[in-house]
Design an enzyme around this catalytic site. Structure first.
Site, mmCIF file in Angstrom:
data_model
loop_
_atom_site.group_PDB
_atom_site.id
_atom_site.type_symbol
_atom_site.label_atom_id
_atom_site.label_comp_id
_atom_site.label_asym_id
_atom_site.label_seq_id
_atom_site.Cartn_x
_atom_site.Cartn_y
_atom_site.Cartn_z
ATOM 1 N N CYS A 24 -4.283 13.242 13.143
ATOM 2 C CA CYS A 24 -4.986 11.976 12.976
ATOM 3 C C CYS A 24 -4.848 11.202 14.270
ATOM 4 O O CYS A 24 -4.200 11.665 15.205
ATOM 5 C CB CYS A 24 -4.453 11.194 11.787
ATOM 6 S SG CYS A 24 -2.859 10.489 12.074
ATOM 7 N N ASP A 49 5.059 0.854 12.029
ATOM 8 C CA ASP A 49 3.853 0.175 11.519
ATOM 9 C C ASP A 49 3.760 -1.285 11.969
ATOM 10 O O ASP A 49 2.779 -1.959 11.663
ATOM 11 C CB ASP A 49 3.803 0.255 9.985
ATOM 12 C CG ASP A 49 3.387 1.645 9.502
ATOM 13 O OD1 ASP A 49 2.983 2.478 10.336
ATOM 14 O OD2 ASP A 49 3.461 1.896 8.280
ATOM 15 N N ARG A 54 1.054 14.870 13.151
ATOM 16 C CA ARG A 54 1.525 14.615 11.771
ATOM 17 C C ARG A 54 1.492 15.844 10.857
ATOM 18 O O ARG A 54 0.766 15.869 9.861
ATOM 19 C CB ARG A 54 0.733 13.470 11.144
ATOM 20 C CG ARG A 54 0.928 12.163 11.864
ATOM 21 C CD ARG A 54 0.163 11.045 11.248
ATOM 22 N NE ARG A 54 0.870 10.396 10.160
ATOM 23 C CZ ARG A 54 0.426 9.319 9.545
ATOM 24 N NH1 ARG A 54 -0.731 8.800 9.897
ATOM 25 N NH2 ARG A 54 1.106 8.759 8.568
ATOM 26 N N LYS A 77 0.840 -1.208 0.000
ATOM 27 C CA LYS A 77 0.000 0.000 0.000
ATOM 28 C C LYS A 77 0.874 1.258 0.000
ATOM 29 O O LYS A 77 0.624 2.191 -0.766
ATOM 30 C CB LYS A 77 -0.898 0.000 1.253
ATOM 31 C CG LYS A 77 -1.593 1.324 1.510
ATOM 32 C CD LYS A 77 -2.448 1.290 2.754
ATOM 33 C CE LYS A 77 -1.724 1.591 4.041
ATOM 34 N NZ LYS A 77 -1.426 3.020 4.292
ATOM 35 N N ASN A 78 1.885 1.278 0.861
ATOM 36 C CA ASN A 78 2.658 2.514 1.021
ATOM 37 C C ASN A 78 3.627 2.774 -0.135
ATOM 38 O O ASN A 78 4.202 3.851 -0.220
ATOM 39 C CB ASN A 78 3.422 2.505 2.352
ATOM 40 C CG ASN A 78 2.493 2.787 3.521
ATOM 41 O OD1 ASN A 78 1.306 3.071 3.332
ATOM 42 N ND2 ASN A 78 3.016 2.696 4.734
ATOM 43 N N ARG A 85 -8.606 -0.335 5.046
ATOM 44 C CA ARG A 85 -7.732 0.650 4.404
ATOM 45 C C ARG A 85 -6.386 0.031 4.052
ATOM 46 O O ARG A 85 -5.718 0.502 3.142
ATOM 47 C CB ARG A 85 -7.483 1.835 5.356
ATOM 48 C CG ARG A 85 -8.691 2.724 5.555
ATOM 49 C CD ARG A 85 -8.311 3.926 6.384
ATOM 50 N NE ARG A 85 -7.026 4.440 5.924
ATOM 51 C CZ ARG A 85 -6.106 5.001 6.699
ATOM 52 N NH1 ARG A 85 -6.329 5.142 7.977
ATOM 53 N NH2 ARG A 85 -4.982 5.448 6.195
HETATM 54 C C1 UD1 Z 1 4.595 7.035 6.385
HETATM 55 C C2 UD1 Z 1 3.730 5.812 6.189
HETATM 56 C C3 UD1 Z 1 3.181 5.348 7.529
HETATM 57 C C4 UD1 Z 1 4.312 5.146 8.532
HETATM 58 C C5 UD1 Z 1 5.204 6.380 8.605
HETATM 59 C C6 UD1 Z 1 6.437 6.175 9.463
HETATM 60 C C7 UD1 Z 1 2.850 6.140 3.960
HETATM 61 C C8 UD1 Z 1 1.676 6.441 3.097
HETATM 62 N N1 UD1 Z 1 2.656 6.152 5.283
HETATM 63 O O1 UD1 Z 1 3.766 8.063 6.905
HETATM 64 O O2 UD1 Z 1 2.483 4.113 7.327
HETATM 65 O O3 UD1 Z 1 3.759 4.911 9.817
HETATM 66 O O4 UD1 Z 1 5.660 6.741 7.290
HETATM 67 O O5 UD1 Z 1 7.169 5.089 9.005
HETATM 68 O O6 UD1 Z 1 3.927 5.842 3.470
HETATM 69 N N2 UD1 Z 1 6.714 14.924 10.443
HETATM 70 C C9 UD1 Z 1 6.728 16.291 10.689
HETATM 71 N N3 UD1 Z 1 6.643 17.159 9.605
HETATM 72 C C10 UD1 Z 1 6.535 16.718 8.324
HETATM 73 C C11 UD1 Z 1 6.513 15.326 8.094
HETATM 74 C C12 UD1 Z 1 6.608 14.452 9.173
HETATM 75 O O7 UD1 Z 1 6.817 16.736 11.822
HETATM 76 O O8 UD1 Z 1 6.457 17.537 7.412
HETATM 77 C C13 UD1 Z 1 6.822 13.969 11.578
HETATM 78 C C14 UD1 Z 1 5.545 13.137 11.774
HETATM 79 O O9 UD1 Z 1 4.588 13.814 12.554
HETATM 80 C C15 UD1 Z 1 6.105 11.901 12.438
HETATM 81 C C16 UD1 Z 1 7.486 11.741 11.789
HETATM 82 O O10 UD1 Z 1 7.815 13.025 11.251
HETATM 83 O O11 UD1 Z 1 6.266 12.119 13.810
HETATM 84 C C17 UD1 Z 1 7.553 10.716 10.683
HETATM 85 O O12 UD1 Z 1 6.450 10.908 9.816
HETATM 86 P P1 UD1 Z 1 6.486 10.528 8.271
HETATM 87 O O13 UD1 Z 1 7.658 9.653 7.971
HETATM 88 O O14 UD1 Z 1 6.321 11.755 7.469
HETATM 89 O O15 UD1 Z 1 5.156 9.657 8.147
HETATM 90 P P2 UD1 Z 1 4.258 9.586 6.868
HETATM 91 O O16 UD1 Z 1 5.118 9.781 5.666
HETATM 92 O O17 UD1 Z 1 3.047 10.427 7.020
#
Ligand code: UD1
Length: 417
Positions: free
Chosen positions: A117, A305, A122, A22-23, A397
């Protein structure tokens, strides 16, 4: 709303095939926005999040042609509406992945700002910061990210933390930027590499994906390509945990041990025998697992995850485990539901102390997010008697035909309307 009814206590056994990731699929679907030629994707899993993404890009003018169950062709030749509305983004945060490609191809994008969420705040500030470094004019207005750029310019970008979708968004945007972009502190997740491989097949010039420094030489245009999505390492890990917790013996096909080192290492530490084939994994569980402590970190360390699923297996293991969550601030919501099944868990900030009990007892529990739901399924498969899991739309999902796949392994699982 659908519920899942599980009659626990059956060790899982037999063979089952894993689906496409999915990711990896979500960013790769967005990659079609970067070209006016068709992109053919194979090994695409059928999930609600994928359907949402197809609806989202469909309303932008992308034509979607299904080719059987797991393959399709996306044609963004008619892309005419670079907009991601709130009602779609709020159901799926990964919708933010359209921002980079839209801006790079159309020179503008209007994408709803995702809210918080269940598992944490996030924010998407790193996505915005990176695009601004590439010369985009971005401001937030009435809950929407409004972005403009005549043509993005290559830049050296350093993200404050490792972000998976942030890295993917910036890498996609940089493929069409003028000059060289360097993403420092990039996410090393295998899904980032799968996306890079798809972009390279489309004509992008990318090196270093899989490391923490990705270099992208922008090109004038990308072209059509065919790409097969990698296997889902989190689905694979979840079925391994389910087999381990029930004392089972399974063979998972259409997948591989690659990318699962941290998870397989912990399952072996818990006492499982695991054998890796080129496209399959065998697991044989001991009569009782040993407790395993872990700490979530960006790849290649233990994935957040998989944290909830390991909490479930520790609930019935011998001994005490300490689980430390370092990625998301509110990712222990499954603990209170597991406690309803008889688990012994104490939460202390970002640590959970789990002491194994001899058995869990079935009860009605509520799914709160995707991976939390998976942990409840594992606990339900182990628990004595009947477990009813409510709100399983979270499971739908991220897990394709979960009740069918678990039934193939001998579990007594039924969806009730
Ligand atoms: C992706 C995965 C999700 C997984 C996560 C961490 C997808 C679609 N989803 O989510 O399943 O749990 O990686 O492995 O691939 N952060 C910020 N600012 C930003 C971006 C991130 O503060 O602009 C923080 C987030 O709140 C979190 C951390 O960085 O605490 C990591 O998040 P991130 O790697 O971005 O997660 P996702 O990409 O949303």
């Amino acid at each position: 709303m659908d519920k899942l009814l599980i009659q626990g206590g059956v060790p899982l056994s037999g063979d089952v095939a894993m689906s496409g990731a999915k990711n990896a699929a979500l960013p790769i679907l967005c990659a079609c926005l970067l070209t006016n030629e068709p992109l053919r994707l194979k090994n695409l899993t059928q999930l609600n999040d994928i359907a949402t993404m197809l609806r989202l890009i469909g309303q932008m003018g992308v034509t979607v042609t299904m080719e059987g169950n797991d393959s399709l062709i996306l044609d963004a030749g008619g892309l005419n509406k670079p907009l991601a509305p709130y009602d779609m983004v709020k159901t799926m945060r990964a919708s933010i992945l359209v921002l980079g490609p839209l801006l790079a191809r159309c020179g503008e994008a209007r994408v709803s700002l995702p809210g918080g969420c269940a598992i944490g705040a996030r924010p998407v500030d790193q996505h915005i910061k990176g695009l601004q470094a590439m010369g985009a004019d971005i401001h937030v207005e009435q809950g929407y990210i409004q972005a403009r750029a005549t043509r993005l310019k290559g830049a050296r970008i350093f993200t404050d933390m490792v972000t998976v979708t942030g890295t993917e968004n910036l890498m996609m945007a940089a493929t069409l930027a003028e000059g060289e972009t360097i993403i420092e502190n990039a996410a090393r997740e295998p899904e980032v590499v799968d996306l890079a491989n798809c972009l390279i097949a489309m004509g992008a010039r990318i090196s270093g994906a899989g490391g923490d420094r990705i270099v992208i030489q922008g090109v004038e245009r990308l072209h059509g390509a065919t790409h097969s999505i990698m296997p889902d390492r989190i689905e694979t890990g979840t079925y391994l945990c389910a087999a381990a917790a029930t004392g089972g013996e399974v063979r998972l096909t259409h997948t591989a041990c690659d990318y699962l080192d941290a998870v397989i290492d912990k399952l072996r530490e818990a006492g499982c025998e695991i054998t890796c084939g080129p496209h399959e994994i065998w697991l044989k569980a001991p009569a009782r697992l040993k407790a395993v402590s872990l700490r979530t970190e960006p790849y290649p360390a233990f994935p957040t995850d998989m944290q909830a699923q390991f909490m479930a297996i520790n609930c019935v293991a011998e001994g005490t485990a300490i689980i430390r969550e370092t990625i998301f601030e509110n990712r222990f919501m499954h603990a209170v539901e597991l406690i309803r099944l008889g688990a012994n868990i104490r939460i202390d900030g970002s640590n959970a102390v789990v002491t194994g009990v001899p058995h869990l007892d079935g009860a009605t529990v509520m799914a709160t997010d995707l991976r939390a739901s998976a942990s409840l399924v594992i606990a339900g498969l182990v628990a004595q008697g009947e477990t009813l899991i409510e709100r399983i739309y979270h499971l739908d999902r991220g897990y394709e035909r979960i009740e069918e796949k678990l039934s193939r392994l001998g579990a007594s699982v039924r969806r009730v309307k």
